[in-house]
Write a protein that holds these residues in place. Structure first.
Motif, PDB file in Angstrom:
ATOM      1  N   ALA A 187       0.760  -1.160   0.131  1.00 23.37           N
ATOM      2  CA  ALA A 187      -0.069   0.025   0.182  1.00 23.37           C
ATOM      3  C   ALA A 187       0.846   1.151  -0.048  1.00 23.37           C
ATOM      4  O   ALA A 187       0.431   2.182  -0.260  1.00 23.37           O
ATOM      5  N   LEU A 188       2.102   1.177   0.521  1.00 25.98           N
ATOM      6  CA  LEU A 188       2.981   2.306   0.582  1.00 25.98           C
ATOM      7  C   LEU A 188       3.263   2.526  -0.966  1.00 25.98           C
ATOM      8  O   LEU A 188       3.483   3.761  -1.381  1.00 25.98           O
ATOM      9  N   LEU A 189       3.638   1.429  -1.714  1.00 30.94           N
ATOM     10  CA  LEU A 189       3.924   1.587  -3.162  1.00 30.94           C
ATOM     11  C   LEU A 189       2.648   2.089  -3.902  1.00 30.94           C
ATOM     12  O   LEU A 189       2.778   2.941  -4.859  1.00 30.94           O
ATOM     13  N   ASP A 190       1.585   1.567  -3.605  1.00 27.76           N
ATOM     14  CA  ASP A 190       0.529   1.762  -4.330  1.00 27.76           C
ATOM     15  C   ASP A 190      -0.795   1.550  -3.710  1.00 27.76           C
ATOM     16  O   ASP A 190      -1.277   0.396  -3.477  1.00 27.76           O
ATOM     17  N   PRO A 191      -1.482   2.516  -3.095  1.00 24.13           N
ATOM     18  CA  PRO A 191      -2.506   2.350  -2.210  1.00 24.13           C
ATOM     19  C   PRO A 191      -3.833   1.601  -2.720  1.00 24.13           C
ATOM     20  O   PRO A 191      -4.476   0.747  -2.188  1.00 24.13           O
ATOM     21  N   SER A 192      -3.859   1.578  -3.962  1.00 25.96           N
ATOM     22  CA  SER A 192      -4.971   0.864  -4.855  1.00 25.96           C
ATOM     23  C   SER A 192      -4.595  -0.607  -5.132  1.00 25.96           C
ATOM     24  O   SER A 192      -5.317  -1.278  -5.712  1.00 25.96           O
ATOM     25  N   ALA A 193      -3.309  -0.997  -4.848  1.00 29.03           N
ATOM     26  CA  ALA A 193      -2.931  -2.536  -5.011  1.00 29.03           C
ATOM     27  C   ALA A 193      -3.543  -3.546  -4.068  1.00 29.03           C
ATOM     28  O   ALA A 193      -3.517  -4.408  -4.393  1.00 29.03           O
ATOM     29  N   VAL A 194      -3.943  -2.835  -2.997  1.00 20.85           N
ATOM     30  CA  VAL A 194      -4.499  -3.599  -1.823  1.00 20.85           C
ATOM     31  C   VAL A 194      -5.932  -3.424  -1.640  1.00 20.85           C
ATOM     32  O   VAL A 194      -6.110  -2.330  -1.425  1.00 20.85           O
ATOM     33  N   PRO A 195      -6.845  -4.357  -1.963  1.00 18.31           N
ATOM     34  CA  PRO A 195      -8.161  -4.131  -1.854  1.00 18.31           C
ATOM     35  C   PRO A 195      -8.524  -3.592  -0.324  1.00 18.31           C
ATOM     36  O   PRO A 195      -7.840  -3.768   0.503  1.00 18.31           O
ATOM     37  N   ALA A 196      -9.850  -3.132  -0.426  1.00 19.68           N
ATOM     38  CA  ALA A 196      -9.908  -2.328   1.137  1.00 19.68           C
ATOM     39  C   ALA A 196     -10.093  -3.411   2.135  1.00 19.68           C
ATOM     40  O   ALA A 196      -9.713  -3.272   3.226  1.00 19.68           O
ATOM     41  N   ASP A 197     -10.439  -4.715   1.639  1.00 23.07           N
ATOM     42  CA  ASP A 197     -10.606  -5.664   2.828  1.00 23.07           C
ATOM     43  C   ASP A 197      -9.062  -6.556   3.101  1.00 23.07           C
ATOM     44  O   ASP A 197      -9.061  -7.214   3.894  1.00 23.07           O
ATOM     45  N   GLY A 198      -8.099  -5.925   2.421  1.00 18.61           N
ATOM     46  CA  GLY A 198      -6.579  -6.030   2.881  1.00 18.61           C
ATOM     47  C   GLY A 198      -6.139  -7.435   2.186  1.00 18.61           C
ATOM     48  O   GLY A 198      -5.077  -7.888   2.303  1.00 18.61           O
ATOM     49  N   THR A 199      -6.798  -8.356   1.152  1.00 19.93           N
ATOM     50  CA  THR A 199      -6.530  -9.378   0.562  1.00 19.93           C
ATOM     51  C   THR A 199      -5.216  -9.161  -0.288  1.00 19.93           C
ATOM     52  O   THR A 199      -5.055  -8.108  -0.813  1.00 19.93           O
ATOM     53  N   LEU A 200      -4.487 -10.158  -0.456  1.00 19.58           N
ATOM     54  CA  LEU A 200      -3.277  -9.947  -1.493  1.00 19.58           C
ATOM     55  C   LEU A 200      -3.712 -10.625  -2.971  1.00 19.58           C
ATOM     56  O   LEU A 200      -4.286 -11.705  -2.845  1.00 19.58           O
ATOM     57  N   HIS A 201      -3.426  -9.778  -3.884  1.00 14.25           N
ATOM     58  CA  HIS A 201      -3.713 -10.381  -5.176  1.00 14.25           C
ATOM     59  C   HIS A 201      -2.413 -10.812  -5.753  1.00 14.25           C
ATOM     60  O   HIS A 201      -1.214 -10.193  -6.031  1.00 14.25           O
ATOM     61  N   ARG A 202      -2.067 -12.245  -6.643  1.00 14.24           N
ATOM     62  CA  ARG A 202      -0.910 -12.415  -6.827  1.00 14.24           C
ATOM     63  C   ARG A 202      -0.281 -11.481  -7.979  1.00 14.24           C
ATOM     64  O   ARG A 202       0.749 -11.081  -8.022  1.00 14.24           O
ATOM     65  N   ASP A 203      -1.306 -11.081  -8.936  1.00  8.19           N
ATOM     66  CA  ASP A 203      -0.981 -10.173  -9.834  1.00  8.19           C
ATOM     67  C   ASP A 203      -0.383  -8.731  -9.364  1.00  8.19           C
ATOM     68  O   ASP A 203       0.695  -8.083  -9.985  1.00  8.19           O
ATOM     69  N   GLU A 204      -0.944  -8.222  -8.367  1.00  8.83           N
ATOM     70  CA  GLU A 204      -0.609  -7.113  -7.964  1.00  8.83           C
ATOM     71  C   GLU A 204       0.794  -7.381  -7.178  1.00  8.83           C
ATOM     72  O   GLU A 204       1.909  -6.456  -7.216  1.00  8.83           O
ATOM     73  N   VAL A 205       1.189  -8.319  -6.548  1.00  9.05           N
ATOM     74  CA  VAL A 205       2.464  -8.635  -6.116  1.00  9.05           C
ATOM     75  C   VAL A 205       3.600  -8.766  -7.184  1.00  9.05           C
ATOM     76  O   VAL A 205       4.546  -8.216  -7.029  1.00  9.05           O
ATOM     77  N   GLN A 206       3.014  -9.275  -8.217  1.00  9.28           N
ATOM     78  CA  GLN A 206       3.828  -9.582  -9.159  1.00  9.28           C
ATOM     79  C   GLN A 206       4.472  -8.107 -10.135  1.00  9.28           C
ATOM     80  O   GLN A 206       5.670  -8.113 -10.303  1.00  9.28           O
ATOM     81  N   ARG A 207       3.381  -7.290  -9.894  1.00 16.83           N
ATOM     82  CA  ARG A 207       3.522  -6.053 -10.693  1.00 16.83           C
ATOM     83  C   ARG A 207       4.608  -5.168  -9.743  1.00 16.83           C
ATOM     84  O   ARG A 207       5.220  -4.430 -10.352  1.00 16.83           O
ATOM     85  N   LEU A 208       4.447  -5.041  -8.532  1.00 19.77           N
ATOM     86  CA  LEU A 208       5.144  -4.270  -7.525  1.00 19.77           C
ATOM     87  C   LEU A 208       6.398  -4.826  -7.200  1.00 19.77           C
ATOM     88  O   LEU A 208       7.325  -4.162  -6.274  1.00 19.77           O
ATOM     89  N   VAL A 209       6.603  -6.312  -7.123  1.00 22.27           N
ATOM     90  CA  VAL A 209       7.946  -6.835  -6.442  1.00 22.27           C
ATOM     91  C   VAL A 209       8.631  -7.601  -7.343  1.00 22.27           C
ATOM     92  O   VAL A 209       8.219  -8.072  -8.232  1.00 22.27           O
TER      93      VAL A 209
END
Length: 959
Positions: free
Chosen positions: A289-311
């Protein structure tokens, strides 16, 4: 569209020239703020030539010069040197477009061309992300600092790196500053203890120190204090780097408060950590969320695609890395676990610990405080470290005891233990004797170059070893150095830098775990000893990574010394610790990550697990998972293993950016040295003369690949942020020695570790593309033309031809797209008809009129006044042409902005149902800020500039 209006010709955009306070300035960037447009400029006139400034349009009369009204002047210099210099400098000062994901300068420093590092840089620059935001989570030793330097270099070249803040642990401040300067020519001021003192001497107490320095390196411990938070809130950065960012994930800490503040106030954010998560999804989500606040849904779940995009995550044995490092990273040897039989005196202490404290015959230990299960193991851990450490723990506890009956019983037990331990202090320690023997076996001696790092946890052990080893190894006192967290930051940095040098007297570095994170100790050393074994796989891995890293030419050997009491129960504990060493080695090869084996993801949590194993409350196999189990799991650790161990996308060289040849040039000069030499010849009548005779003492030694000059005062000012010790030791401000080839630059960098100076900073610094001396030369060259003038020159054309550049910029002042054009006027008596020809690159445009080779100049072009009539039509026709050309770039950027806006809207919709949760309110603020930044990415200004007026060369003057 805004880019099609007539007003855009006089819009203030990067690359344009403006007049403010009756001085000319080159626009470096523009920024739309709540107070209006802020224009960042570099001085062109004589009085402001070395001045950077920022002006608000509301407060100052910022007048852009109309390109169509540019006045044509003839260039009479030999070989059109003045025009060539001005044109080259203009291109160098023009930012590479945002959408260009090729590497323009990152591969031209002193970093080895490793494909896996280049792929990380390209990922950070991916235009789909709109803003560079990335977590560099490569395992220990892969060169995250180099990846950081490469990313920052590219941001600078794109006009997105004027103001940069780097936040690191205290003990690696100089190492980070050294790497960024010596390999990428990025000068940063280091705000360690002495650096902050110098700032306080220079600035009034009310001055914000972060407005004084454009690029700074500071420790997170310094920066998170309330004293600096207020200043940081008022400061915007182009890029922020936070090293060891795993320390940011707890939302309740000052570290996290600092990170959130910086994340909001910067465009680019680079986080780096070899241990990027603590196993808890919510903590890792905080980093994302520090990197992109919209990368983490409001319920806090992690999505593989978002992790792959940012890490970015690789390790030593990932296919991409293993293929690239080759012989430049020697494989480590098998762990060398040495069981050392305890002496009779040590056995007596072990037996007392076992029967009285750990597994007391009475059923309870004599400990009178709370958490009675912990202190006995504190004593055991201290005993396994050294007799000195055990005595330190005993004395500390005795000093805290009260005087009730239970405390008196504990005091008697501690005094019995003290009496037994005193015998071990008076006699020889078996483990210490084995350490001395081991160091002698590997070659540590008075006249030997062999070095070793010895890690221990307890300060008493460190001091004991530091005092005893020189005499027992036959070494001078200075050959054994000690490092621990109680030392000042500059002292710690000095020890680390000395250990890297070949001539350093240090042969044994005895260190606590302050040196287990981030420090490079491999340049002269491949032997590491765990004098005591941490009860943590993470700590073991961190220690080993100090010598087991890229650039290690010798197979690193990891030796663990384990005191082995004769009583079976305590001996069993030692064997448990030995297995930790083996487990770390297994995970290093298969996973590149040991934290996932125990699943606690922090040192204290792992110590608690091992304490439970030693106490018999848990089996080791229950506390430490198998490598196969981790890889096949469904938790965060498995996500990292499965997602990032796959071969990465090929990092083959991309097409060179618009306006640049494959070596990064424009085609006007063969290399940076030729450009610099021409700039000096233009600026000084005889640059080879000494300063007192009007020169700079210019000397070029092509055979050795070096040049030197005496830097003028305005150049010295650009170097003063570098360490004063470096400037003094290497006499940089008296004679600037530059290496002109990568081979020579690498040689001088390596030589700094071998020579007899006390500096690891090279005597000859590599002249890479971003070097301040080249920027200084460009600024001088740009001042050669008068206000709103353009040179007339000759070339291989049959009619007047004008070279133009066009740029499309957004509200943040970034160049979105760039183009090179020529306007050809076939009928010289008709200035209203121009043929516009677009060119793929600047070298291609130069080739069309014969300027891809140096041309002799028979004299100034005649009748330049008659050429004036071609300028305005050329600019206007180019604008018409570019409206169509830039339309595609504008649509592409608009599409990306729209996709990003939809992401934010989707996040907003999900957050509505959870708005009562405080963390959602906080994150919604970040999302709203993100929305403003995204909107500012949309293109809104077009600028066309005439660069040269070329007339037919009837004599054919190319050579």
């Amino acid at each position: 569209m805004t880019t099609t209006t007539q007003d855009t010709r006089t819009a203030i955009a990067p690359g344009s020239v403006v007049v403010v306070r009756d001085e000319e300035w080159l626009v470096r960037a523009t920024e739309h703020t709540t107070d209006g447009t802020l224009v960042h400029v570099q001085g062109l006139g004589e009085l402001v030539r070395d001045t950077s400034a920022s002006f608000y349009e509301k407060l100052d009369n910022v007048v852009p010069l109309e390109p169509a009204h540019a006045r044509v002047v003839a260039d009479a210099s030999p070989q059109y040197r003045t025009a060539r210099l001005w044109l080259e400098s203009t291109i160098r000062k023009s930012s590479v477009p945002l959408g260009d994901d090729s590497l323009t300068v990152a591969t031209r420093g002193l970093a080895d061309a490793l494909s896996y590092q280049q792929s990380a840089v390209r990922k950070a620059l991916d235009p789909e992300n709109l803003r560079p935001r990335i977590l560099l989570a490569d395992a220990v030793g892969l060169g995250k600092t180099l990846e950081i330097g490469m990313i920052l270099s590219e941001l600078v070249r794109r006009g997105r790196g004027e103001r940069i803040l780097v936040v690191t642990p205290r003990h690696v401040l100089e190492q980070m500053q050294h790497e960024l300067w010596t390999r990428f020519a990025l000068p940063f001021v280091r705000l360690d203890t002495p650096g902050i003192q110098r700032v306080r001497q220079k600035l009034p107490a009310t001055r914000n120190p972060f407005t004084y320095y454009k690029r700074a390196i500071v420790s997170i411990d310094t920066l998170k204090s309330d004293k600096y938070v207020a200043s940081l809130r008022k400061q915007r950065w182009d890029a922020v780097v936070i090293d060891e960012s795993h320390n940011l994930s707890n939302a309740a800490t000052l570290n996290n408060r600092l990170a959130r503040l910086l994340a909001r106030n910067t465009e680019a954010l680079i986080l780096a950590s070899a241990t990027p998560h603590n196993g808890r999804a919510e903590s890792f989500a905080e980093l994302l969320a520090l990197l992109d606040p919209s990368a983490v849904p409001a319920d806090g779940t992690l999505h593989r695609d978002e992790v792959q995009r940012l890490v970015v995550r690789r390790h030593r044995h990932s296919p991409e890395v293993a293929h690239a490092v080759g012989a430049d990273w020697a494989e480590r040897q098998q762990p060398n676990n040495v069981l050392v039989p305890a002496t009779p005196a040590e056995d007596a202490v072990a037996l007392e610990l076992e029967q009285t404290w750990l597994w007391p015959d009475s059923g309870t230990s004599p400990y009178s405080g709370q958490n009675s299960s912990l202190f006995p193991w504190t004593l055991a851990k201290a005993f396994l470290s050294s007799p000195a450490a055990l005595q330190g723990s005993i004395d500390g506890r005795l000093g805290r005891l009260g005087h009730d009956e239970q405390a008196e019983a504990e005091r008697r037990a501690l005094e019995r233990l003290t009496a037994l331990n005193r015998e071990t202090l008076d006699a020889r320690s078996a483990k210490y004797d084995r350490l001395v023997a081991h160091l002698e076996e590997i070659g540590v001696a008075r006249n030997s170059e062999t070095r070793a790092v010895v890690f221990a946890e307890r300060l008493e052990t460190l001091r004991w070893l530091h005092q005893a080893l020189p005499n027992d190894l036959g070494l001078p006192t200075e050959a054994v150095e000690v490092m621990h967290g109680g030392l000042a930051d500059d002292v710690q940095q000095g020890i680390v830098e000395s250990f890297k040098q070949e001539h350093s007297p240090i042969r044994v570095l005895v260190s606590g775990d302050v040196a287990s994170e981030g420090v490079n100790l491999h340049s002269q050393c491949h032997e590491l000893v765990h004098y005591d074994i941490p009860w943590s796989l993470i700590r073991i891995e961190q220690r080993n990574g100090r010598i087991d890293r890229y650039g290690q030419k010798h197979p690193p050997r990891i030796t663990a010394l384990l005191l082995n009491p004769s009583n079976d129960r305590f001996a069993g504990d030692v064997r448990v610790l030995a297995k930790l060493i083996d487990k770390e080695d297994e995970a290093h090869t298969a996973l590149g990550d040991v934290a996932s084996l125990m699943g606690r993801y922090d040192v204290k949590g792992e110590e608690d697990e091992i304490r439970a194993v030693l106490a018999g409350d848990k089996q080791l196999d229950d506390a430490v998972r198998q490598v196969e189990e981790v890889a096949a799991g469904d938790d965060l650790a498995a996500l990292f293993t499965q997602l990032f161990d796959a071969p990465a996308q090929s990092a083959a060289e991309a097409e060179p950016p618009t306006g640049h040849t494959e070596d990064g040039g424009t085609g006007l000069y063969e290399d940076d040295v030729e450009y610099l030499e021409d700039a000096l010849r233009e600026a000084f009548i005889d640059p080879t003369a000494p300063p007192e005779r009007g020169g700079v003492g210019w000397r070029r030694d092509a055979a050795f690949g070096t040049v030197e000059l005496t830097p003028p005062r305005d150049l010295v000012q650009r170097l003063e942020v570098l360490p004063q010790s470096y400037l003094t030791d290497r006499k940089v401000t008296e004679k600037l020695l530059l290496a002109t080839t990568t081979a020579r630059g690498s040689d001088r960098l390596a030589a700094a570790l071998r020579d007899d100076s006390d500096s690891t900073w090279p005597d000859a610094h590599y002249l890479s593309p971003l070097h301040p001396v080249l920027d200084w030369a460009a600024d001088r060259a740009l001042a050669t033309l008068g206000r709103n003038e353009v040179f007339a020159v000759r070339g291989t054309v049959d009619a007047p031809t004008i070279l133009l550049s066009g740029t499309l910029t957004n509200r943040r002042g970034h160049v979105v797209a760039a183009s090179w054009l020529t306007a050809h006027f076939p009928a010289t008596d008709d200035a209203s008809f121009a043929l516009i020809t677009p060119h793929d690159s600047m070298p291609d445009a130069l080739h069309t009129f014969g300027w891809d080779a140096v041309r002799s100049n028979p004299g100034p072009v005649d009748d330049v006044a008659t050429l004036q009539r071609f300028v305005a039509p050329a600019v206007h026709e180019a604008e018409k042409h570019l409206r169509t050309v830039f339309d595609a770039a504008e649509r592409d950027t608009a599409d990306r902005v729209e996709r990003w806006s939809r992401r934010l809207q989707h996040w907003d919709a999900e957050a509505d149902a959870l708005i009562q949760r405080s963390e959602i309110k906080r994150r919604r603020t970040s999302v709203e800020h993100e929305r403003e930044l995204v909107e500012a990415m949309a293109p809104d200004q077009q600028l066309v500039r005439p660069l040269l007026v070329v007339v037919p060369d009837t004599e054919g003057s190319a050579r």
